[in-house]
Design an enzyme around this catalytic site. Structure first.
Site, short mmCIF file in Angstrom:
data_model
loop_
_atom_site.label_atom_id
_atom_site.label_comp_id
_atom_site.label_asym_id
_atom_site.label_seq_id
_atom_site.Cartn_x
_atom_site.Cartn_y
_atom_site.Cartn_z
N GLN A 45 24.37 -33.81 68.31
CA GLN A 45 25.24 -33.63 69.46
C GLN A 45 24.92 -32.34 70.22
O GLN A 45 24.27 -31.44 69.68
CB GLN A 45 26.70 -33.56 68.99
CG GLN A 45 27.23 -34.84 68.38
CD GLN A 45 28.70 -34.72 68.01
OE1 GLN A 45 29.06 -34.81 66.87
NE2 GLN A 45 29.56 -34.50 68.99
N HIS A 46 25.43 -32.29 71.43
CA HIS A 46 25.57 -31.07 72.25
C HIS A 46 24.29 -30.48 72.86
O HIS A 46 24.39 -29.67 73.78
CB HIS A 46 26.22 -29.92 71.45
CG HIS A 46 27.41 -30.30 70.64
ND1 HIS A 46 28.55 -30.84 71.19
CD2 HIS A 46 27.65 -30.23 69.30
CE1 HIS A 46 29.43 -31.07 70.22
NE2 HIS A 46 28.91 -30.71 69.07
N ASP B 156 25.48 -38.13 66.50
CA ASP B 156 25.18 -38.54 65.11
C ASP B 156 26.42 -38.70 64.24
O ASP B 156 26.44 -39.56 63.35
CB ASP B 156 24.14 -37.62 64.46
CG ASP B 156 24.48 -36.14 64.49
OD1 ASP B 156 25.57 -35.76 64.97
OD2 ASP B 156 23.64 -35.36 64.02
O1 LIG Z 1 27.25 -30.04 66.38
C1 LIG Z 1 27.50 -30.93 65.59
C2 LIG Z 1 28.80 -31.65 65.63
O2 LIG Z 1 29.69 -31.16 66.59
C3 LIG Z 1 26.47 -31.31 64.56
O3 LIG Z 1 27.01 -32.17 63.60
C4 LIG Z 1 25.26 -31.90 65.25
O4 LIG Z 1 25.60 -33.18 65.74
C5 LIG Z 1 24.04 -31.90 64.37
O5 LIG Z 1 24.16 -32.77 63.29
P1 LIG Z 1 23.13 -32.88 62.06
O6 LIG Z 1 21.76 -32.87 62.59
O7 LIG Z 1 23.45 -31.78 61.13
O8 LIG Z 1 23.48 -34.22 61.44
#
Ligand SMILES: O=C(CO)[C@@H](O)[C@H](O)COP(=O)(O)O
Ligand SMILES: Nc1ncnc2c1ncn2[C@@H]1O[C@H](COP(=O)(O)OP(=O)(O)O)[C@@H](O)[C@H]1O
Length: 483
Positions: free
Chosen positions: A71-72, A239
C-alpha cells in the site's frame, strides 16, 4: 473451467499464483525478489513480475488477472507516462515532518487529527501517499513540477499490464485508494481538495473501481507468457485487503500479518475514524471496510536477530523457544526502521534488561519474537477499542512460518491463533478477486482454506507489562531526518 492468476507485489518480492476460478485449487506459482530499500524504481517491480510470471509457468491459459500490492507507495508519472522518480515506499519515513505539517495545518493536536480521521478515515503518518507528495513538493520542486499523475504500486502494475495506454486509463480500487490520504472510505469519493492541500495542485488520479469491476484487458505483448487473447484485468487492491480475501476473513476474524510490515486488521461493515491515528480506517476489497493497525517492524526483526546471532530463521525459532516466556526480563523494543504505530518515525530499537543471565542467544531470540508480537498485541487492543470483535486471530505472512512466532503468539496476544498452511494469501486474495471478475456474481467465489492449525496457550501478561514500560525508552536514530 476458467483459470485465474493473482499477483502480490509486496515489499520484498513479487509472487504469482495460478488457480482454478471455481474451486480455488492451486495450479502453479512463482516468485521473484524485489530490491532492498525504501525507494524503488517501479521498473524493478515490472521485471520481478515478469520473472515471477515466468517462474509460474506463464499465464497463457488464464482468463483474468488481479494485482495486489504494497500500500501507499508514491508512483509519480509525467505527461508521457514515464516515472518521474523512484517510488517512495510505505516504510520510507522521510515524510514524517510532512505528516506533522498536514496535521498542524488542519488545526494541530487533537483537532488536526480529528479533521483528517473524519475526512479520510486516517490521520496522516509518513507512510501515506499524501505526505510523500508534500515531501516531494517541498524537497524536489523540479520533479514535483513534472508530475502529471500519481498512483500506487498496484495501480501502476495493472496499467502496465494493460499496455500503459494513457494516464486516463489508470485504475485503482477502494482498498488501495483508502491509503492515499485523499480518498474517503466514508463517502467513496476523492478529496481532491486534500490532495491539493498536500501537493499544491491536483495531478490526475486513477479512477476508483468497484470490487469486481474490470480494469481493462492484459495486452499480450507487454511481457512474455501473457495470454494471447488478453485476459481481463481485475481492479486489484492493497496487499492487506487482498490477504483478507485470501484467507476468507469474515465477521469476528482478525487477521494478523507478519510480513515486512506487521498488520492487524478486520473486515467491518462501517468505516472507522480513529482520531488517535492508531487505527487506520481503510476500505476493503469487497465493498466493506478494513480498520487496520500497521507496524514498520515485523518479519525483518526476525531477519535482524538471526543475522546478529549468525543463525538461520529455523535456528532462531529453536533458540527463542529454548528461553522462558518473558526472556527473564530481556525486552526488545523493535523500532529497527523507526516506527509507525506508535508514531515514532525517528526512533531506533533498544534492548532492555540485559544481565549476565539474559546475555544469551536464546534470550535475545526470545526477546525479538516477543517484541514484535507485543507491538502487534498493542495493535489488537486498539482495534478492539474501535469496536472490532475477536472470534479468532488468523496469523499469516512470511513470519508466520516461524514455529516460535506461532507458539509464542497466544501467550503474548492472550488469545489462540489459527494458522493456515504456509502460502501466499495476498496473491491468493488477488486470484480470488480475479475469479470474481471472471465468474461474476454478487460475492467472490467460495474458496476454502484447508489444513488450518490452531495454537493455544495460557496468556503471560507479564510479557506485555514489561514491554509497555520498556517501549517508552529509546533513542532517535543517529541518521534520523524528517523533512
Ligand atoms: O503500509 C502498510 C499498510 O498500511 C503495509 O502493510 C504495506 O501494505 C506493506 O505490506 P507488506 O509488504 O509488509 O505486506
Ligand atoms: N521460516 C521462516 N521463519 C521466520 N520468518 C520467515 C521464514 N520464512 C520467511 N520468513 C520471513 O518472511 C519475511 C517476508 O515475508 P513476506 O510476507 O513475504 O513479506 P512481504 O509481503 O512484506 O514482502 C522475511 O523477512 C522473512 O523474515
Amino acid at each position: 473451467m476458467p483459470i485465474v492468476a493473482g499477483v502480490d507485489s509486496s515489499t520484498q518480492s513479487c509472487k504469482v499464483v495460478v488457480r482454478d476460478a471455481e474451486t480455488g485449487a492451486l495450479l502453479r506459482q512463482g516468485r521473484a525478489p524485489h530490491p532492498d530499500g525504501t525507494e524503488v524504481d517501479p521498473a524493478a517491480w515490472w521485471s520481478a513480475l515478469g520473472a515471477a510470471v515466468d517462474a509460474a509457468g506463464g499465464l497463457a491459459d488464464v482468463a483474468a488477472v488481479s494485482v495486489a500490492g504494497q500500500q501507499h507507495g508514491m508512483v509519480c508519472l509525467d505527461e508521457a507516462g514515464e516515472v518521474v522518480r523512484p517510488a517512495l515506499l510505505w516504510n520510507d519515513t522521510r515524510s514524517a515532518g510532512a505528516a506533522a505539517e498536514l496535521v498542524e495545518e488542519a488545526g494541530g493536536g487533537e483537532a488536526g487529527r480529528r479533521f483528517w480521521a473524519d475526512a479520510v478515515g486516517s490521520v496522516p503518518v509518513a507512510s501515506f501517499t499524501a505526505t510523500k507528495l508534500r515531501w516531494l513538493a517541498r524537497h524536489e520542486p523540479e520533479r514535483a513540477a513534472r508530475v502529471a499523475a500519481v498512483c500506487l504500486p498496484h495501480d501502476w502494475l495493472t496499467w502496465r499490464l494493460a499496455g500503459a495506454p494513457d494516464l486516463a486509463a489508470l485504475r485503482t480500487d477502494r482498498g488501495d485508494a483508502s491509503g492515499t490520504g485523499y480518498w474517503s472510505p466514508g463517502t467513496g469519493d476523492y478529496r481532491l481538495d486534500l490532495l491539493e492541500r498536500a501537493f499544491g495542485r491536483r495531478p490526475h488520479v486513477p479512477a476508483v473501481l468497484g470490487p469486481a469491476e474490470p480494469a481493462g484487458h492484459v495486452r499480450p505483448d507487454v511481457l512474455p507468457g501473457l495470454p494471447a487473447g488478453g485476459a481481463v484485468l481485475g481492479p486489484g487492491t492493497g496487499d492487506n485487503a487482498a490477504a483478507a480475501l485470501g484467507v476468507g476473513a469474515g465477521p469476528g476474524d482478525v487477521v494478523l500479518s507478519i510480513g515486512t510490515s506487521g498488520t492487524v486488521f478486520s473486515v467491518a461493515d462501517a468505516p472507522a475514524a480513529d482520531p488517535s491515528g492508531t487505527v487506520a480506517g481503510f476500505a476493503d476489497a469487497t465493498g466493506r471496510f478494513l480498520p487496520l493497525v500497521c507496524t514498520l517492524n515485523a518479519a525483518r526483526v526476525l531477519d535482524a536477530a538471526a543475522a546478529m546471532l549468525r543463525v538461520d530463521l529455523d535456528e532462531l525459532a529453536g533458540l527463542a523457544l529454548a528461553a522462558p516466556a518473558g526472556a527473564d526480563g530481556l525486552v526488545m523494543v523493535p523500532y529497527l526502521e523507526g516506527e509507525r504505530t506508535p508514531d515514532r518515525p525517528l526512533a531506533s530499537g533498544a534492548l532492555h534488561g540485559l544481565t549476565l543471565r539474559t546475555s544469551t542467544a536464546a534470550h535475545l531470540a526470545r526477546a525479538a519474537v516477543e517484541g514484535l508480537l507485543c507491538a502487534l498485541a498493542d495493535g489488537l487492543d486498539a482495534l478492539t477499542a474501535q469496536g472490532a470483535t475477536v472470534r479468532r486471530v488468523i496469523l499469516v505472512g512470511g513470519g508466520a512460518r516461524s514455529v516460535a512466532v506461532r507458539r509464542i503468539a497466544p501467550q503474548v496476544l492472550g488469545v489462540p491463533v489459527v494458522v493456515p498452511p504456509p502460502g501466499e494469501y495476498v496473491a491468493d486474495g488477488a486470484a480470488r478477486q480475479a475469479a470474481w471478475v471472471a465468474l461474476g456474481g454478487a460475492a467472490p467465489p467460495a474458496w476454502s482454506v484447508a489444513g488450518t492449525e490452531e495454537y493455544a496457550d495460557a496468556p503471560v501478561p507479564a510479557v506485555r507489562e514489561r514491554y509497555a514500560a520498556a517501549r517508552e525508552h529509546f533513542l532517535d536514530r543517529v541518521d534520523a531526518v524528517a523533512g
